[in-house]
Design a protein around this motif. Structure first.
Motif, PDB file in Angstrom:
ATOM      1  N   GLN A 131      13.515  -3.124   1.614  1.00 42.83           N
ATOM      2  CA  GLN A 131      13.977  -1.820   0.887  1.00 42.83           C
ATOM      3  C   GLN A 131      13.000  -0.707   0.812  1.00 42.83           C
ATOM      4  O   GLN A 131      11.576  -1.025   0.987  1.00 42.83           O
ATOM      5  CB  GLN A 131      14.508  -2.150  -0.640  1.00 42.83           C
ATOM      6  N   ARG A 132      13.270   0.526   0.747  1.00 44.46           N
ATOM      7  CA  ARG A 132      12.201   1.512   0.376  1.00 44.46           C
ATOM      8  C   ARG A 132      12.699   2.195  -0.850  1.00 44.46           C
ATOM      9  O   ARG A 132      13.814   2.670  -1.050  1.00 44.46           O
ATOM     10  CB  ARG A 132      12.314   2.585   1.522  1.00 44.46           C
ATOM     11  N   GLN A 133      11.526   2.208  -1.632  1.00 49.40           N
ATOM     12  CA  GLN A 133      11.404   2.978  -2.950  1.00 49.40           C
ATOM     13  C   GLN A 133      10.594   4.146  -2.914  1.00 49.40           C
ATOM     14  O   GLN A 133       9.877   4.226  -2.332  1.00 49.40           O
ATOM     15  CB  GLN A 133      11.203   2.073  -4.268  1.00 49.40           C
ATOM     16  N   GLY A 134      10.830   5.048  -3.952  1.00 53.28           N
ATOM     17  CA  GLY A 134       9.656   6.065  -4.114  1.00 53.28           C
ATOM     18  C   GLY A 134       9.657   6.606  -5.721  1.00 53.28           C
ATOM     19  O   GLY A 134      10.130   6.034  -6.491  1.00 53.28           O
ATOM     20  N   GLY A 135       9.043   7.517  -5.712  1.00 57.12           N
ATOM     21  CA  GLY A 135       8.614   8.344  -6.987  1.00 57.12           C
ATOM     22  C   GLY A 135       7.966   9.524  -6.928  1.00 57.12           C
ATOM     23  O   GLY A 135       7.615   9.943  -5.942  1.00 57.12           O
ATOM     24  N   SER A 136       7.446   9.924  -8.490  1.00 57.74           N
ATOM     25  CA  SER A 136       6.605  11.370  -8.230  1.00 57.74           C
ATOM     26  C   SER A 136       5.734  11.197  -9.287  1.00 57.74           C
ATOM     27  O   SER A 136       5.984  10.249 -10.420  1.00 57.74           O
ATOM     28  CB  SER A 136       7.582  12.598  -8.054  1.00 57.74           C
ATOM     29  N   GLN A 184       9.291  -2.056   0.721  1.00 57.56           N
ATOM     30  CA  GLN A 184       9.094  -3.421  -0.139  1.00 57.56           C
ATOM     31  C   GLN A 184       9.908  -4.653   0.519  1.00 57.56           C
ATOM     32  O   GLN A 184      11.113  -4.191   0.862  1.00 57.56           O
ATOM     33  CB  GLN A 184       9.607  -3.218  -1.655  1.00 57.56           C
ATOM     34  N   HIS A 185       9.367  -5.691   0.563  1.00 51.97           N
ATOM     35  CA  HIS A 185      10.134  -7.123   1.085  1.00 51.97           C
ATOM     36  C   HIS A 185       9.869  -7.938  -0.049  1.00 51.97           C
ATOM     37  O   HIS A 185       8.973  -8.460  -0.142  1.00 51.97           O
ATOM     38  CB  HIS A 185       9.306  -7.317   2.379  1.00 51.97           C
ATOM     39  N   VAL A 186      11.254  -8.297  -0.407  1.00 51.37           N
ATOM     40  CA  VAL A 186      11.431  -8.970  -1.530  1.00 51.37           C
ATOM     41  C   VAL A 186      11.799 -10.336  -1.036  1.00 51.37           C
ATOM     42  O   VAL A 186      12.612 -10.413   0.017  1.00 51.37           O
ATOM     43  CB  VAL A 186      12.477  -8.420  -2.430  1.00 51.37           C
TER      44      VAL A 186
END
Length: 262
Positions: A73-78, A58-60
């Motif tokens: 930043q890098r974000q994740g989930g499942s 993500q580029h904010v």
């Protein structure tokens, strides 16, 4: 003397005839029937489910003020999903199978979306609600009824809207609208017949598959709730989803190999 010789000859002839009559008849043995070779050519349908992981770069960026501010930043989930699909395979020699297929997925694989620049930091979840894929696969027969394969092709996905919360856990009054993105995927798996432990289930198979899908970047404006007005903040993000699924498969033309009969 001649009478004695004639008598002995007659006795010998009678004894030979009796011995031939006493021999047992030669048993009849039916020729073995060759077992038909399993053929993977034909249509199939499948349905199942599994779990997945999501990662997003993500580029904010904010355009408020004289100097734009940006954060990467890098974000994740499942999450989980269900899947249904169909396909057609060609077995072009004794060990190779090629095919085309299409499928759809539906469920809830969530990824975190954050904006550290707004209101001291806001966060939300974006859900991959549904996706589709169309591709090809190439497999090698480990056994007549076991296929190991790789696949790849095009994919599309719908990502739901994101409602943001402040770090205190209260609604921030802003959101990102849902959107559609296209991309591509690669994967592989194993498909095997359910004929085992003496149970006969012709046509029924099970497949377990790993898939990695990559979706194009999308720039989304952060909007006010209700009015959908941009506030001068945006988030540009891609999506990389990894899934593992298990499906029940039915092959319409399958007879499979049988044990030779004698």
């Amino acid at each position: 003397m001649k009478k004695i010789l004639l008598a002995l000859t007659a006795v010998a002839a009678m004894t030979g005839s009796a011995s031939a009559a006493d021999l047992a008849a030669r048993p009849y043995v039916k020729a073995p029937v060759a077992a038909p070779v399993a053929n993977w050519t034909g249509f199939y349908i499948f349905g199942g489910g599994g779990g997945g992981l999501s990662n997003s770069d993500q580029h904010v960026q904010t355009t408020v003020g004289a100097i734009p501010l940006t954060i990467d930043q890098r974000q994740g989930g499942s999450g989980w999903f269900g899947t249904v699909g169909l396909g057609y395979d060609w077995q072009f020699n004794s060990t190779w199978v090629a095919g085309v297929f299409a499928d759809g997925q539906f469920g809830s694989i969530r990824a975190t979306v954050q904006d550290p620049l707004l209101f001291g930091g806001i966060t939300g979840n974006q859900k991959l609600e549904d996706s589709w894929a169309a591709g090809v696969r190439l497999g090698w027969l480990v056994a007549p009824n076991v296929l190991s394969y790789v696949n790849g092709g095009y994919s599309g996905a719908h990502f739901g809207s994101t409602n943001f919360l402040t770090l205190a856990g209260v609604p921030a009054g802003v959101h990102i609208n849902g959107y559609n993105r296209n991309g591509w995927f690669v994967g592989g798996g194993v498909e095997n017949s359910l004929n085992f432990f003496g149970i006969s289930s012709p046509g029924w198979f099970m497949k377990t598959e790993y898939r990695s899908a990559f979706y194009d970047r999308k720039t989304s404006d952060i909007l006010t709730d209700g009015g959908n007005l941009p506030i001068g903040q945006s988030i540009r993000a891609n999506s990389w989803n990894q899934t593992i699924s298990t499906s029940l498969v039915y092959r319409f033309n399958w007879t499979g190999p049988v044990v030779a009969k004698y």
